[in-house]
Design an enzyme around this catalytic site. Structure first.
Site, short mmCIF file in Angstrom:
data_model
loop_
_atom_site.label_atom_id
_atom_site.label_comp_id
_atom_site.label_asym_id
_atom_site.label_seq_id
_atom_site.Cartn_x
_atom_site.Cartn_y
_atom_site.Cartn_z
N HIS A 106 -9.44 3.31 1.48
CA HIS A 106 -8.03 2.99 1.31
C HIS A 106 -7.86 2.48 -0.12
CE1 HIS A 106 -4.06 1.71 1.62
NE2 HIS A 106 -4.08 0.96 2.70
N HIS A 132 -0.95 8.20 6.40
CA HIS A 132 -1.53 7.00 5.80
C HIS A 132 -2.92 6.79 6.41
CE1 HIS A 132 -1.37 3.37 3.52
NE2 HIS A 132 -1.41 2.56 4.55
N CYS A 162 0.82 -1.22 0.00
CA CYS A 162 0.00 0.00 0.00
C CYS A 162 0.85 1.27 0.00
CB CYS A 162 -0.97 -0.03 1.16
SG CYS A 162 -2.20 -1.35 0.92
#
Lengths: 388, 221
Positions: free
Chosen positions: A319, A284, A151
């Site tokens: 996300h 994040h 990610c």
């Protein structure tokens, strides 16, 4: 624990500035940078119930998906998004641009389609095939590579692209990034107990997991000298970057935040900046208990008592995995331009750790300061970018 | 100058180190973990096949370069991985298993290997490699690109030490790269020479033979 071979010398060669001259993206808020910015600033979440596949067996039934895409159709979800984006730009990048494509699972829905219905070829899901398709859509011929770093894929790709420009190896690099919400990905995150049944609430006391989202987009990076020669408008600069690994656990972040702190320290050094030069942080901020705690620990370790405004956009658009760093960079550059730090969508009450860092309100961004962007992923991968 | 200070390789029958001129056979098919790994690797059985080969090749490369490894040590070392098929085998395994369960049960221990960066992630965890970790691919010779990327990162001081390599279902090879400011220890050759060998598009066996010959030549000169 002892660390050997730590580098003491000056970090990175001085060279060309890597500036952003163009960008576009599709997220669950819609097509375009302003649409996404307005969505985040409205405080409205784009995470909603999905009917793309059955979710009865999973932890959650919601995600932030892009309207109008056909799942298991002729084209993969990410290719449909890229086609919409590149249809809007007659020449998204000069022909001699290099391409760096960031993704975790790319066209994984092609594999799903083959295993579910026998149609197509599962091996078409290889990221190299998508690389060629994006290269053709963008109409560029300056060399192409895939960068995949879980990610943190997009921020790692942006770091590589900026390094190519700073070193003089390339003077124009198109960074494209994408990932989509498919049954493969959704079932996997559910199996890891990572999903919140409500829209994700990064840094909130009651957070209990992440919401998946999908996105595709591009950023065109150019050397400052070429941008000037071509009369390009400069939207921002990738001033520094740092990559690291926790070397700790496959799916969970280091509890100490040391790995992310190392990436941030490297990024500051690379930018020739120090802690005082950072005005705000695009975190994040997935909404999982461990990620958000780890990030705040890391920020405290680097910035000490000097609290910085921190926000996450994942409560709004989910996300977006391998695309997250690119989407978040575009929004951070917009925040620098608008001199406004967005609120964290779905954030209501800070937990003890994030008190004074995250906020439910928009805040002014300090003039003449940089933005710090952080991402983390499976395998303990960390990436940090300093943006100006 | 960027030097190559260690090369470790493994296939389904043999494994070895180039600088130390080690070549061992394991034709009985039993993975020789005690001979390859410098300290206990208790849970190696849970790794997917490509991750096991990656960790073995990294272990052999670090041993070849004389780099001390223990559970207590962390290294400012990065790892760039590449291959031709990404995580395709693991993708198929995970999704077939999920479909076989009637689309009700998905297994996290299979899902984590559906990222192409996961095999090098396992190596980073076992060996304490805290530098940059990325997987790269491309339509041209991606092994050359992986070495080039690792060399560029060393030149830019993004890490003190870099590893670059590839792992497919039946083979893996990893290289240890060192920069000028981290000299010391023996080097096989500079990175450009290795890239020239990789550009020849040799079979895995020919590649290992070529590096073994390069090693013999370096000892004579």
């Amino acid at each position: 624990m002892k660390t050997v071979n730590m580098q003491d010398g000056p970090m990175f060669s001085k060279g060309e500035k890597a500036v952003v001259v163009s960008c576009d993206m599709i997220t669950a808020y819609g097509h375009g940078v302003d649409v996404c910015w307005d969505g985040i600033m409205s405080g409205r979440t784009a995470v909603a119930d999905i009917d793309r596949f059955g979710t009865g067996a999973f932890q959650s039934g919601s995600a932030a998906i892009v309207n109008g895409l056909k799942y298991l159709g002729k084209d993969s979800l990410v290719l449909q998004m890229f086609k919409k984006i590149f249809d809007k730009h007659s020449e998204p990048a000069p022909k001699d641009s290099a391409l760096v494509l960031a993704s975790t699972k790319g066209e994984i829905d092609l594999l799903e389609k083959n295993l579910l219905s026998g149609e197509g070829d599962a091996s078409e899901s290889n990221l190299n095939n998508l690389l060629q398709k994006v290269e053709q859509l963008a109409g560029i011929k300056g060399g192409a590579m895939v960068v995949s770093a879980a990610c943190a894929s997009a921020s790692a790709a942006l770091a590589r692209a900026a390094a190519m420009i700073r070193s003089g190896h390339k003077d124009c690099v198109l960074v494209a990034a994408c990932d989509s919400v498919t049954e493969f990905v959704y079932s996997g995150f559910s199996s890891l107990m990572a999903l919140d049944k409500f829209p994700a609430r990064p840094f909130d006391r009651s957070r209990s997991g992440l919401s998946l989202g999908e996105a595709a987009g591009f950023v065109l990076l150019m050397s400052a000298s070429r941008a000037s020669k071509e009369g390009r408008q400069v939207l921002g600069e990738v001033r520094g970057w740092g990559l690291s690994d926790d070397a700790n656990h496959m799916t969970g972040p280091s509890r100490t935040g040391d790995g992310l702190s190392l990436a941030i320290t490297k990024a500051l050094k690379s930018a020739g900046a120090d802690e005082k030069d950072i005005g705000f942080i695009s975190a994040h901020g997935t909404g999982t208990l461990y990620n958000d705690t780890m990030e705040i620990k890391s920020f405290k370790s680097v910035f000490k008592m000097n609290k910085k405004p921190v926000y996450s956009i994942k409560g709004g658009l989910g996300h977006t995995m391998g695309a997250a760093g690119l989407v978040e960079m575009i929004i951070a550059l917009k925040a620098l331009k608008e001199k406004t730090v967005p609120a964290t969508v779905n954030f209501k009450t800070a937990d003890d750790d994030s008190q004074g860092w995250a906020s439910a309100s928009q805040r002014p961004a300090d003039e003449n300061k940089c933005a710090l962007l952080t991402n983390a992923g499976f395998s303990g991968i960390n990436a940090a970018l300093v943006l100006a | 100058m960027i030097s190559i200070t260690g090369i470790g390789w493994i296939n389904e029958e043999e494994y070895g180190c180039i600088l130390n001129e080690i070549k061992e056979s394991y034709k009985d098919g039993v993975f020789p973990k005690k001979k390859i790994f410098p300290f206990s690797y208790k849970n190696i059985g849970r790794l997917d096949h490509v991750s096991r080969l990656t960790c073995a090749a990294v272990a052999l490369a670090l041993k070849d370069a004389g780099i001390e490894c223990s559970p207590e040590l962390k290294h400012d070392a990065g790892i760039i991985s590449t291959n031709t098929s990404g995580s395709f085998d693991s993708d198929m395994l995970y999704f077939r298993d999920y479909l076989d369960s009637g689309r009700t049960l998905s297994r996290g221990n299979l899902f984590i290997y559906t990222l192409p960066s996961s095999p090098s992630g396992e190596a980073a965890i076992y060996f304490g490699l805290q530098g940059p970790l990325i997987y790269i691919a491309g339509k041209n010779n991606s092994m050359v690109n992986a070495l080039r990327t690792a060399a560029e990162m060393l030149r830019d001081n993004e890490a003190s030490l870099m590893l670059a390599g590839t792992a497919e279902a039946d083979r893996a090879i990893y290289f240890v790269l060192k920069g000028e400011c981290n000299s010391g220890g023996e080097a096989l050759c500079n990175c450009d020479e290795v890239m020239k060998v990789l550009e020849k598009d040799l079979s895995f066996k020919e590649l290992v033979d070529e590096f073994q010959n390069l090693r013999k030549g370096s000892k004579v000169s």
